[in-house]
Motif scaffolding. Sequence first.
Motif, short mmCIF file in Angstrom:
data_model
loop_
_atom_site.label_atom_id
_atom_site.label_comp_id
_atom_site.label_asym_id
_atom_site.label_seq_id
_atom_site.Cartn_x
_atom_site.Cartn_y
_atom_site.Cartn_z
N THR A 1 -10.08 -5.04 -4.97
CA THR A 1 -8.67 -4.90 -4.65
C THR A 1 -8.39 -3.44 -4.32
O THR A 1 -8.87 -2.53 -5.00
N THR A 2 -7.63 -3.22 -3.25
CA THR A 2 -7.35 -1.87 -2.77
C THR A 2 -5.84 -1.67 -2.74
O THR A 2 -5.11 -2.54 -2.29
N THR A 3 -5.38 -0.50 -3.20
CA THR A 3 -3.94 -0.25 -3.22
C THR A 3 -3.61 1.09 -2.58
O THR A 3 -4.45 2.00 -2.51
N THR A 4 -2.37 1.19 -2.10
CA THR A 4 -1.81 2.46 -1.70
C THR A 4 -0.42 2.58 -2.31
O THR A 4 0.32 1.59 -2.38
N ALA A 5 -0.08 3.78 -2.75
CA ALA A 5 1.24 4.01 -3.35
C ALA A 5 2.17 4.72 -2.38
O ALA A 5 3.22 5.24 -2.79
N ARG A 6 1.83 4.74 -1.10
CA ARG A 6 2.68 5.37 -0.10
C ARG A 6 3.99 4.59 0.00
O ARG A 6 4.02 3.37 0.01
N THR A 7 5.09 5.32 0.10
CA THR A 7 6.40 4.69 0.23
C THR A 7 6.65 4.31 1.69
O THR A 7 5.95 4.76 2.60
N LEU A 8 7.68 3.50 1.90
CA LEU A 8 8.02 3.10 3.26
C LEU A 8 8.37 4.32 4.11
O LEU A 8 7.91 4.43 5.25
N ASP A 9 9.15 5.24 3.58
CA ASP A 9 9.51 6.44 4.34
C ASP A 9 8.29 7.29 4.65
O ASP A 9 8.17 7.86 5.75
#
Length: 376
Positions: free
Chosen positions: A234-242
């Motif tokens: 499982t791979t995640t990113t915590a980048r926000t929409l903005d």
Amino acid sequence: MLHKWMALLLAVALMLGAVPALAESDADARVGQILSGMSIEQKVYQMFVITPEMLTGSGTVTKAGDATRKALKAHPVGGLIYFAANLKDRKQTTSMIQNSQKFAQEEGIPGLFIAVDEEGGSVARVASKLNTTKFSAMMTLAKKGDPQLIFDAYSTIAADISQFGFNLDFAPVADVITNSKNTEIGNRAFGTDAGTVSTMVPEAVNGLQQGGVIAALKHFPGHGNTTANSHYNTTTTARTLDEMRALEFLPFSAGIDAGAEIVLMSHLTATKLDDSLPASMNKTIITDILRGELGFEGVVCTDALRMLAIASNYSPEQIARNCVNAGVDILLMPASFQATSAALIELVQNGEITEQRIDESVRRILKLKLKYGIAE
């Protein structure tokens, strides 16, 4: 710039009938005609691009014979994707692809996408086996700062692979590498800043598509900030929409503006966008952001669904339901093609997914095939 002259020549060729093309209204009418003659099962199968091994149930496939013909008749898929192991030499590859297309035509299937991952650098199935032009990693080439080099490289790739019958390249990579520990993309990307990548991606798209090969931007919404590899975890990113609007989305927007026909969805989970499902199954990311905000009207394809980020966590039925409800048009390489396609057929037959929803995807697929002369 050379590619502007190439675009002009392509337009002239279209007018002179040298390149198959239909007027918009004629294409819509032809799509409707084809669609009206298809069963639910035939429509569903059009939404799958799989390996020849998944189609036939055989070991490594290096030719298309009776087993391929029978399998296509039973499961008239939208396309096949080939890897290095399928490619022995130029004559064998050409024959295998030509026979597959011939069998599809004889069985009334509207032409096959014949796909490959040919990015240049380390991901170059055709160059590695058939001795076509080899290129440095795209990051290395892009560092020279000349967009023309990227256009020329992908024009060459289009010519190199189309001679064997490939009509779809799962390239270019539109990710921006912002995490030095990124293991899945690395130097396959054009760079570490959005400006460079946004300049190079349209050149790659134009190089491929002016050469008659469909381009697929990958891996939306952007895989450059991750550390884990979704082939295995499982791979995640915590980048926000903005944050993504200001960086990750820019190369995809540039590629879409250049006319990229396909966007390929990553399997990452964007925790600050919508952490309910991975991007390849996520309606917020596909329908609301990719289609709604970025205005993409083409074909949406998943990354390979046999990758463990998906295959280890979701059943065939969950994969079928989630992908289609999210807005996916092409399901690429599920771990169990038979179970996933059967599940999707059942979901339509029991009314959980409407036939109208399936028609939306198949219309996009057929229209793209008509545009590139894959279907008639």
